[in-house]
Each structure stands twice: as structure tokens, then as C-alpha cells.
Design a protein around this motif. Structure first.
Motif, short mmCIF file in Angstrom:
data_model
loop_
_atom_site.label_atom_id
_atom_site.label_comp_id
_atom_site.label_asym_id
_atom_site.label_seq_id
_atom_site.Cartn_x
_atom_site.Cartn_y
_atom_site.Cartn_z
N VAL A 115 3.76 -9.75 9.56
CA VAL A 115 4.43 -8.53 9.10
C VAL A 115 3.39 -7.62 8.45
O VAL A 115 2.73 -8.04 7.49
CB VAL A 115 5.56 -8.84 8.10
CG1 VAL A 115 6.15 -7.55 7.54
CG2 VAL A 115 6.64 -9.69 8.76
N PHE A 116 3.25 -6.41 8.98
CA PHE A 116 2.37 -5.43 8.34
C PHE A 116 3.25 -4.61 7.40
O PHE A 116 4.12 -3.86 7.83
CB PHE A 116 1.70 -4.52 9.37
CG PHE A 116 0.55 -3.74 8.80
CD1 PHE A 116 -0.76 -4.13 9.03
CD2 PHE A 116 0.79 -2.63 7.98
CE1 PHE A 116 -1.82 -3.43 8.47
CE2 PHE A 116 -0.25 -1.94 7.43
CZ PHE A 116 -1.56 -2.33 7.67
N ASN A 117 3.03 -4.78 6.10
CA ASN A 117 3.86 -4.13 5.09
C ASN A 117 3.31 -2.74 4.79
O ASN A 117 2.29 -2.60 4.11
CB ASN A 117 3.90 -4.99 3.82
CG ASN A 117 4.85 -4.41 2.78
OD1 ASN A 117 5.57 -3.46 3.04
ND2 ASN A 117 4.84 -5.00 1.60
N ALA A 118 3.98 -1.72 5.31
CA ALA A 118 3.58 -0.33 5.03
C ALA A 118 4.56 0.35 4.07
O ALA A 118 4.60 1.57 3.98
CB ALA A 118 3.49 0.47 6.33
N LEU A 119 5.36 -0.44 3.35
CA LEU A 119 6.25 0.11 2.34
C LEU A 119 5.46 0.50 1.10
O LEU A 119 4.43 -0.09 0.79
CB LEU A 119 7.32 -0.90 1.96
CG LEU A 119 8.33 -1.27 3.04
CD1 LEU A 119 9.15 -2.48 2.61
CD2 LEU A 119 9.24 -0.08 3.35
N HIS A 120 5.95 1.50 0.38
CA HIS A 120 5.37 1.91 -0.89
C HIS A 120 6.47 1.94 -1.95
O HIS A 120 7.66 2.01 -1.64
CB HIS A 120 4.73 3.30 -0.79
CG HIS A 120 3.56 3.36 0.15
ND1 HIS A 120 2.44 2.59 -0.01
CD2 HIS A 120 3.33 4.12 1.25
CE1 HIS A 120 1.57 2.86 0.95
NE2 HIS A 120 2.10 3.79 1.74
N GLY A 121 6.05 1.90 -3.20
CA GLY A 121 7.00 2.07 -4.29
C GLY A 121 7.86 0.85 -4.55
O GLY A 121 7.56 -0.27 -4.13
N LYS A 122 8.96 1.09 -5.26
CA LYS A 122 9.85 0.00 -5.65
C LYS A 122 10.38 -0.72 -4.42
O LYS A 122 10.65 -0.13 -3.40
CB LYS A 122 11.01 0.54 -6.47
CG LYS A 122 10.62 1.01 -7.86
CD LYS A 122 11.83 1.46 -8.65
CE LYS A 122 11.46 1.90 -10.05
NZ LYS A 122 12.63 2.36 -10.82
N TRP A 123 10.54 -2.03 -4.58
CA TRP A 123 11.01 -2.97 -3.57
C TRP A 123 9.94 -3.27 -2.54
O TRP A 123 9.76 -4.40 -2.15
CB TRP A 123 12.30 -2.47 -2.87
CG TRP A 123 13.07 -3.61 -2.28
CD1 TRP A 123 13.93 -4.44 -2.95
CD2 TRP A 123 13.03 -4.09 -0.93
NE1 TRP A 123 14.43 -5.40 -2.08
CE2 TRP A 123 13.89 -5.19 -0.84
CE3 TRP A 123 12.34 -3.67 0.20
CZ2 TRP A 123 14.09 -5.90 0.33
CZ3 TRP A 123 12.53 -4.38 1.38
CH2 TRP A 123 13.41 -5.48 1.45
#
Length: 296
Positions: free
Chosen positions: A54-62
Motif C-alpha cells: 500500500v502506497f500511503n499518499a494520505l495527509h493530515g488526520k487519520w
């Protein structure tokens, strides 16, 4: 990519850039755009596509505070960037400072205060900065200058408790750490301060790489970035931001924060530093995927 945080648009931009580069690097890529139905949506999507990484490109909370990392751990899936604890520590500015202080890293002092009180009076002497304790991308940051007649009028969407920290004057410097290697020092030059618009608008800031600074300051930035990365227990790619008061030499160097998931947009700093040392964007993506696999 996406998610419900204030940095959703940054995440979408990062996700698109990363997906394109991963395909260039030879990977099969499924893009999962998250909305507010987070946990169930992630489990359903990942169960359906059965990814190797999984390439995690989320930012910020959670996305970068340990929550989605915990879910990926539960699912038994390798993922990029830092793990649960390092992500949670870095996102909580107070806890991150505790870790930096324990590692004898240079920081400015701060307090956590009620936003209502901050609106009424100066809780510490000016100049100071007010910010959420757990947001990134300069979201919700207020600078109160020396001699200010009144405290900041924080917006209604600020959290009930905020961080108030002594203002660190000087030049804006940043260093990317890739595994155990600090890449380079960039100076960020803006007309005002390095806010959300300056970070993500083309032409909003100018990046000088390598920064035109003395060798001892460059060496200190590289060393401090690696130490800060290690103090939080980070993995993969991080970026450490500094302020440098050049009148004070090395003593004027202050760590502002460590970003465990640096932006990957067209204006972002980490890919720019990687390119400067000869690592193009697809190669950087490949390294991050292989690093995630090795750590799993």
C-alpha cells in the motif's frame, strides 16, 4: 489518497503524481480515493484488490497520525512511510517535542492552551505562533508579532485546544531523510511566510537547492534531520523543517517539525531534493515500495 482532513486536496495531488510515477516504474497501480467512510471503505477496497504494497499518499488526520497505519497493520499489508507510533508522535506536535527534547535536539518552548483563552490574552510573550497541535501543511497557523496590541482572533473552526509556541526567527530550511540518508538542504524563500498557498501554489515560493549556507550549518541540518527521524522512530521518507537565525550561527538552528509523509505534488520539496542527488521521481517511488516490502 484523499481522505477527510484539511489536507485532502494536497493528498489527491500527491496521490495522482505518485500513481503516475509508480506506473512509469513498472508497477500495477490501483488508486483508492477515500471519502468520509474511512475504515469500511479501506477494508473493502484493499480486500478486493489484494495489493502487495500500500502506497500511503494520505495527509493530515487519520492518514498520517497512526490511524490508517494501524488498520494496515491489522490487515497485514506492507505500507510506505512510518509506522503507527512514529506517525502518531510526529503528528502530535507536543509529543514530538517531548521526543526531540529527550534526544537533546533544538526546539522552541511551547504551551497548550484553550483557544478561547488565546483569543482573550497573550498566553506567552510575543512574538509567538498559534497552531493546531495535530495538523500539517501550515493549516490554521497564526503569527503574533512583537508589539501586537491584541491577541489573535482565531477562526471558529480552530480546535478547542491549540499550541502556542515562541516564534523562531530566521531563514526557512528543510532536509529530506531517505532511510538513513539525509539528502540535501533547501532554503525556502517567500514574500511573506511559508503558508498553505505558498506551499502548494506554483510560484508561491522559491526553492534554493542546495541552500546557500555555511558548511557547518548544512552539516548540522543533515545531522539533526537524521537524529529527529530516529528520535521519533520514523521509517521510509521524512522531511525535517528548520528555522535558522544566522546571527547566532549553529546555535540559531531550530527544528520546527518532522513530516512523516512529505508532499509529492509538483511543488513539493522531497522529490526535488531526491532529483538533486540523482534520484528521479519513478526511482524514488520504487525505493519507497521496496523499502516498505523489506520492512514487512
Amino acid at each position: 489518497m484523499g481522505g477527510p482532513s484539511a489536507e485532502r486536496e494536497v493528498s489527491l495531488s500527491s496521490g495522482r503524481e505518485c500513481a503516475d510515477a509508480l506506473r512509469v516504474a513498472g508497477y500495477q497501480v490501483t488508486q483508492i480515493v477515500l471519502d468520509d467512510a474511512l475504515g469500511d471503505q479501506v477494508v473493502r477496497a484493499l480486500t478486493e484488490c489484494q495489493p502487495d504494497v500500500v502506497f500511503n499518499a494520505l495527509h493530515g488526520k487519520w492518514g498520517e497520525d497512526g490511524c490508517v497505519q494501524g488498520l494496515l497493520e491489522w490487515l497485514g499489508l506492507p505500507y510506505t512511510h512510518s509506522g503507527v507510533l512514529a506517525s502518531a508522535l510526529a503528528m502530535d506536535k507536543t509529543r514530538a517535542k517531548d521526543a526531540f527534547r529527550a534526544a537533546n535536539l533544538p526546539i522552541v518552548e511551547s504551551v497548550i492552551a484553550d483557544a478561547a483563552e488565546v483569543r482573550l490574552r497573550h498566553v506567552i510573550p510575543a512574538p509567538y505562533v498559534v497552531k493546531p497541535n495535530d495538523e500539517g501543511s501550515s493549516v490554521g497557523v497564526y503569527i503574533v508579532h512583537d508589539g501586537a496590541n491584541q491577541p489573535p482572533q482565531l477562526s471558529d473552526d480552530m480546535p478547542e485546544r491549540v499550541m502556542v509556541e515562541t516564534y523562531a526567527p530566521g531563514r526557512e530550511l528543510t532536509t529530506t531523510v531517505m532511510g538513513d540518508r539525509a539528502l540535501e538542504v533547501t532554503e525556502i524563500i517567500t514574500d511573506g511566510w511559508y503558508d498553505y498557498a505558498a506551499k502548494y501554489t506554483v510560484g508561491g515560493s522559491r526553492h534554493v537547492i542546495p541552500a546557500q549556507i555555511p558548511d557547518d550549518i548544512r552539516d548540522a541540518c543533515l545531522s539533526l534531520a537524521r537524529r529527529a527521524h530516529d528520535a521519533l522512530g520514523c521509517s521510509g521518507l521524512t522531511r525535517t523543517d528548520f528555522r535558522w537565525d544566522e546571527a547566532r550561527g549553529v546555535e540559531g538552528l531550530i527544528i520546527l517539525e518532522v513530516n512523516t509523509q512529505p508532499g509529492m505534488t509538483p511543488t513539493s520539496l522531497a522529490p526535488e531534493q531526491a532529483a538533486h542527488v540523482g534520484i528521479d521521481f519513478p526511482a524514488l517511488m520504487r525505493w519507497m515500495v521496496e523499502d516498505a516490502m523489506c520492512r514487512s
